[in-house]
Design a protein around this motif. Structure first.
Motif: not given
Length: 266
Positions: A79-84, A92-94, A98-101, A106-108
């Motif tokens: 998901t982070a790779d896609f959004l980056r 983002a509002f999440v 912790v795995g997602l945040t 880390e994706a900026g």
């Protein structure tokens, strides 16, 4: 159809393939060691977005399986790779753990409750009415809707728990908006995993235990697909679907080579 002896890179699901209730399945440790010894590129995939790769690596190690954190690919990382790629440096509002945040940081991405670009929903044991209400209002105010995976329930020692798909469905009902789901069965998760290890679909295999996620996504991504019968699938489950994996095995132990390892020693 790609033959197994033409496979150079491997993707594998985790639960039901390598482990079951925190115990390694037969052949799992040997297969991982075989790939490691041969320098074979591989990734262990999971739709669970709660944990960081470091957390999952430690949990697998406690189960007797050695999987370095850089060999783990989660729906949160996908998901982070896609959004980056979609909105570099976005916000983002999440709703998630912790795995997602961590993956989004880390994706900026910046986490915010003020006019975010995206509302991102992932796995968590701490869903709150307040957070769900906030997500609904942000979406109605123009944010875009992302879910890490479609799983409606997750396992626990006491039985099923509501998971990402269930909470996303609640938000969808309130807003009339459907999320873009990045994790399996979206083949994008496999493509991002292959990009990470420099793999190509024509020589990559996917091992899974679910027809409706692992196998269908593998087929759509153009991979050689292997269904193992150590998870939730049985013959009746297989017959429900109009597609078939390339191979059906009783477990990953069937993938462990019995040939002796060549040695340079004299």
């Amino acid at each position: 159809m790609t033959r197994r002896d033409e496979i150079e890179c491997w993707l594998t699901d985790m639960d039901g393939v390598l482990v079951h209730e925190n115990s390694p399945l037969p052949g799992a440790a040997e297969l991982l060691r075989q790939w490691d010894d041969a320098g074979t590129p591989f990734l262990v995939l999971t739709n669970n977005s709660s944990y960081t790769p470091r957390d999952l690596s430690a949990r697998l190690r406690a189960s007797g399986l050695n999987v370095p954190e850089d060999r783990i690919w989660t729906s949160a990382l996908a998901t982070a790779d896609f959004l980056r790629s979609q909105a570099p440096g976005g916000t983002a509002f999440v709703i998630g753990e912790v795995g997602l945040t961590t993956a989004l940081h880390e994706a900026g991405f910046i986490m915010t409750e003020t006019n975010p670009d995206y509302v991102v929903v992932g796995e968590t044991r701490n869903y709150s009415f307040e957070a769900i209400t906030k997500a609904i209002r942000l979406l109605l105010n123009g944010a875009r809707f992302i879910a890490t995976n479609p799983d409606a329930t997750g396992p626990s020692a006491d039985g099923p728990l509501p998971a990402t798909g269930a909470i996303a469905a609640l938000i969808s009902k309130a807003t009339g908006m459907e999320p873009y789901v990045v994790g399996k069965p979206n083949p994008m998760m496999f493509r991002s995993a292959m990009n990470k290890i420099g793999a190509h679909s024509e020589n990559t295999a996917m091992i899974g235990d679910r027809m409706d996620t692992d196998i269908v996504a593998g087929i759509e991504a153009g991979l050689h697909t292997i269904l193992v019968m150590t998870g939730i699938s049985d013959q009746a489950e297989i017959r429900r679907y109009p597609f078939r994996p390339d191979e059906i095995l009783s477990g990953v132990h069937e993938l462990v080579s019995t040939e002796p390892v060549e040695s340079d020693a004299i």
